[in-house]
Design an enzyme around this catalytic site. Structure first.
Site, PDB file in Angstrom:
ATOM      1  N   SER A 135      60.738  -5.284  69.474  1.00  0.00           N
ATOM      2  CA  SER A 135      59.745  -6.242  69.250  1.00  0.00           C
ATOM      3  C   SER A 135      59.030  -5.464  67.987  1.00  0.00           C
ATOM      4  O   SER A 135      59.379  -4.476  67.700  1.00  0.00           O
ATOM      5  CB  SER A 135      58.683  -6.359  70.493  1.00  0.00           C
ATOM      6  OG  SER A 135      57.847  -4.808  70.300  1.00  0.00           O
ATOM      7  N   TYR A 152      56.033  -4.490  67.998  1.00  0.00           N
ATOM      8  CA  TYR A 152      55.413  -3.178  68.249  1.00  0.00           C
ATOM      9  C   TYR A 152      56.347  -2.043  68.342  1.00  0.00           C
ATOM     10  O   TYR A 152      56.028  -0.778  67.977  1.00  0.00           O
ATOM     11  CB  TYR A 152      54.907  -3.347  69.851  1.00  0.00           C
ATOM     12  CG  TYR A 152      54.743  -2.295  70.637  1.00  0.00           C
ATOM     13  CD1 TYR A 152      53.629  -1.357  70.343  1.00  0.00           C
ATOM     14  CD2 TYR A 152      55.536  -1.789  71.632  1.00  0.00           C
ATOM     15  CE1 TYR A 152      53.617  -0.180  71.257  1.00  0.00           C
ATOM     16  CE2 TYR A 152      55.633  -0.678  72.285  1.00  0.00           C
ATOM     17  CZ  TYR A 152      54.324   0.226  72.071  1.00  0.00           C
ATOM     18  OH  TYR A 152      54.240   1.447  72.782  1.00  0.00           O
ATOM     19  N   HIS A 153      57.364  -2.344  69.138  1.00  0.00           N
ATOM     20  CA  HIS A 153      58.591  -1.146  69.137  1.00  0.00           C
ATOM     21  C   HIS A 153      58.898  -0.713  67.831  1.00  0.00           C
ATOM     22  O   HIS A 153      59.279   0.424  67.543  1.00  0.00           O
ATOM     23  CB  HIS A 153      59.673  -1.554  69.978  1.00  0.00           C
ATOM     24  CG  HIS A 153      59.192  -1.911  71.303  1.00  0.00           C
ATOM     25  ND1 HIS A 153      59.078  -3.130  71.888  1.00  0.00           N
ATOM     26  CD2 HIS A 153      59.302  -0.937  72.543  1.00  0.00           C
ATOM     27  CE1 HIS A 153      58.724  -2.937  73.367  1.00  0.00           C
ATOM     28  NE2 HIS A 153      58.830  -1.834  73.460  1.00  0.00           N
ATOM     29  N   THR A 161      57.138   5.488  72.688  1.00  0.00           N
ATOM     30  CA  THR A 161      57.539   4.456  73.740  1.00  0.00           C
ATOM     31  C   THR A 161      59.216   4.698  74.103  1.00  0.00           C
ATOM     32  O   THR A 161      59.945   4.920  73.078  1.00  0.00           O
ATOM     33  CB  THR A 161      57.344   3.018  73.652  1.00  0.00           C
ATOM     34  OG1 THR A 161      58.155   2.004  74.438  1.00  0.00           O
ATOM     35  CG2 THR A 161      57.804   2.452  72.032  1.00  0.00           C
ATOM     36  N   LYS A 187      56.966   1.761  66.246  1.00  0.00           N
ATOM     37  CA  LYS A 187      57.131   3.189  66.862  1.00  0.00           C
ATOM     38  C   LYS A 187      58.301   3.931  66.070  1.00  0.00           C
ATOM     39  O   LYS A 187      58.570   5.103  66.148  1.00  0.00           O
ATOM     40  CB  LYS A 187      57.137   2.961  68.341  1.00  0.00           C
ATOM     41  CG  LYS A 187      55.968   2.648  69.142  1.00  0.00           C
ATOM     42  CD  LYS A 187      54.985   3.811  69.169  1.00  0.00           C
ATOM     43  CE  LYS A 187      53.814   2.933  69.870  1.00  0.00           C
ATOM     44  NZ  LYS A 187      52.749   4.140  70.162  1.00  0.00           N
TER      45      LYS A 187
END
Lengths: 402, 402
Positions: free
Chosen positions: A186, A188-189, A145, A192
């Site tokens: 976040s 999520y980030h 991302t 990654k």
């Protein structure tokens, strides 16, 4: 080329599988149905009526004459199944979409944070370890991302994964190329950015060939292949966790719900159309890094917009109202974003950009299935921390009092 | 101060718990016994006869009059137990040692890679999420490793966690302070670099106060407190996975086993004595970062040595032979290392450095328990990749032929 798609039943994975199959590649899918299970958990569903995976695959066989075998297990948990599949199918490339992909979902609660952390970091590491274990020279393409870059580096054009900096050495300042310093926004980030370190390690330690596609926010729903039959239709998420900003606005306009802009809407984000996503993956597979080369990072986005600009475009096209709400995310109210996406353009990507016609087509999809929407699921209620939660509560109280 | 020690039965955790207890802090321990279980798995044990945790704790109570309650659950798995303990014990600080800490163990096989990844990243994230969940303003001190910096930045003195670089902006080159670009050399080190990103995120998103202690290789075994009673004796690892370089050399000399130097032994490493480890943790707890401040990183090391220099010192002291063996690790044969450790020195650390007397004392501990050693467990057999494994096999064949 033989290509194994991990997470091949999802929003990006499904159209990618079809696109690669249509282009003559031998495709197989792994998916554990976790995205559909999360729909159940959240009490929502795709706005578009998506068929079960087996129905999708039968339809594709009818339409195209091509078979896509599918395997149901959890990447990140069933390691032996993954290794066995790699050894049996012997893919030239693995495309890895098998991660929990929504930032708001990753911030809903401690349980969601823990799930996202374990699922994503575990899946990526298992894929890497399984490729080593297989002994095969498999190219791994991972969907990352743009968010790994963070939005804090005002004035720096975001390069493709690596940043040339000057560091002070005993002999004075000297250039070094480093992995772009991550600023995840976040859980999520965060996962990654942790993936990126794992890629760096496995590329150097085991010589794995890895491409990390740092993708912008995907908009649109259909591709040439998913349009070919109603049973092939792609997901369209509109809920506060999985619905991404432009698609959500178009859906909100379609159902007559004011466009919810978080804060001032000054956040600038990178975007890409779903049709370009599948083409980018194809381009990435056709151009793998060499063995021993470092991880190849490409910015998979085609344009940048501020959130309020998108709201204004959609409002102009559809007559929808705009409603500013407290931002549940811990982030800057306003940011600039300047991104280098030269690598995919150089490989032949011809970007689909925001055009009124295309936007209206998506709004039309949304309108067609508006009867399936649960409007109560539209607000984004996942708050990033205690402060944002308090602000959201206060905002709601104020609204109720008005 | 109330301090919760996660991994309080381990090589660093145990003496830290005793030291803090001796200094008047109210200490509690969490440990799931995983380090002792790994001994079972590997068919080895501490050279020193360590008592079971309950015996250790009773002995400490006898010796010091102080109780250290202990809780047995797995940090990273039993999240609810961790949250409940934080809410019940209400620690001012948590010291987090609850990670798999051996690089060679982390590289033994795919299973060991996966275990280390899940255990370490999962434990650290659970600690962070649990502190948020508790709603308490708890200072987290984490034991990291100097290894996160990698050994590739020739000519750059390693700063304490952050690096000031010049980046090119629209207005020309400008300074930025970034998290030091990580170059992990094993799965173990990789997990620590992933931890660092999690710390950065939680400090920014939730205002957590976090200290990350980037520790060098620990040498020595005993501290003032562990010497106080035989039942308090600390671990002494000598096996190829958990034995660290200086302690291994001293033990090898004690049992008449040639000092195994990997490759040329030109690897430069940072070191710290176990007594300094426990003092550094105490200094870190007494000087937490402020709320909202970024993660406080301190380099917890006192001196640097090349591996072959250590072998020469030990050989000189003891008359041991030196044997160069193929390096199982994927790393540079020779590296320089220049480290800034000014922060802990400024807080009052008075380093214990390598002195003949102290080394002989450790060799004496090793000699006393030499009868407990299984010499077949000394060689380091965990290879970093297929190439290193092939080289190790060829080296062994050559040796057999000679």
């Amino acid at each position: 080329m033989r290509v194994l798609i991990l997470g091949g039943d999802g929003f990006c994975g499904w159209p990618t599988a079809l696109h690669l199959s249509a282009r003559g590649h031998e495709v197989a899918i792994v998916d554990d149905g976790s995205r559909r299970a999360i729909d159940e958990e959240l009490g929502v569903g795709s706005l578009t009526p998506i068929a079960p995976l087996d129905v999708r695959l039968s339809a594709w066989r009818e339409v195209s004459g091509r078979a896509i075998p599918s395997f149901e297990f959890t990447v990140g948990q069933d390691f032996d199944a993954l290794v066995a599949l790699l050894k049996g199918f012997r893919p030239d490339a693995v495309v890895h979409f098998a991660e929990q992909r929504a930032a708001p979902y990753s911030m809903k609660s401690a349980r969601h944070k823990r799930y996202t952390m374990a699922a994503n970091v575990g899946a990526t590491h298992d894929v890497l370890a399984a490729i080593v274990e297989s002994g095969l020279d498999i190219h791994l393409a991972h969907l990352g991302t743009m968010g790994v870059y963070g939005y804090g580096s005002a004035g720096v054009a975001i390069p493709e994964g690596y940043l040339t900096v000057q560091v002070e050495t005993a002999q004075g300042w000297a250039p070094r190329e480093i992995l772009y310093p991550a600023q995840p926004g976040s859980i999520y980030h965060l996962t990654k950015t942790q993936d990126a370190l794992a890629f760096q390690f496995y590329a150097r330690n085991d010589g794995l060939r890895i491409t990390d596609l740092h993708q912008g926010i995907v908009w649109g729903a259909q591709t040439a292949e998913t349009r070919a039959d109603p049973r092939l239709i792609n997901r369209f998420d509109y809920d506060g966790d999985y619905g991404t900003v432009l698609n959500r606005f178009l859906m909100q306009a379609a159902v007559g719900y004011p466009l919810t802009v978080h804060g001032s809407g000054g956040q600038t984000r990178a975007f890409i159309n779903i049709q370009d996503t599948v083409r980018c993956v194809e381009l990435a597979l056709a151009n793998p890094p060499a063995r021993g080369e470092r991880v190849k990072v490409m910015n998979q986005m085609t344009e940048c917009w501020r959130v309020r600009e998108l709201a204004q475009i959609v409002a102009r096209l559809t007559g929808a109202q705009i409603a500013c709400v407290p931002n549940p995310r811990e982030e800057a109210e306003e940011n600039d974003l300047d991104v280098d996406n030269g690598r995919l353009l150089a490989l032949g990507l011809d970007p689909i950009t925001l055009k009124d016609g295309l936007l209206l087509e998506i709004a039309e999809v949304a309108r067609r299935y508006a009867h399936r929407a649960d409007l109560s699921k539209i607000p984004s209620v996942s708050c990033w921390n205690a402060g944002r939660a308090a602000a959201a509560t206060a905002g709601a109280a104020l609204q109720a009092a008005e």
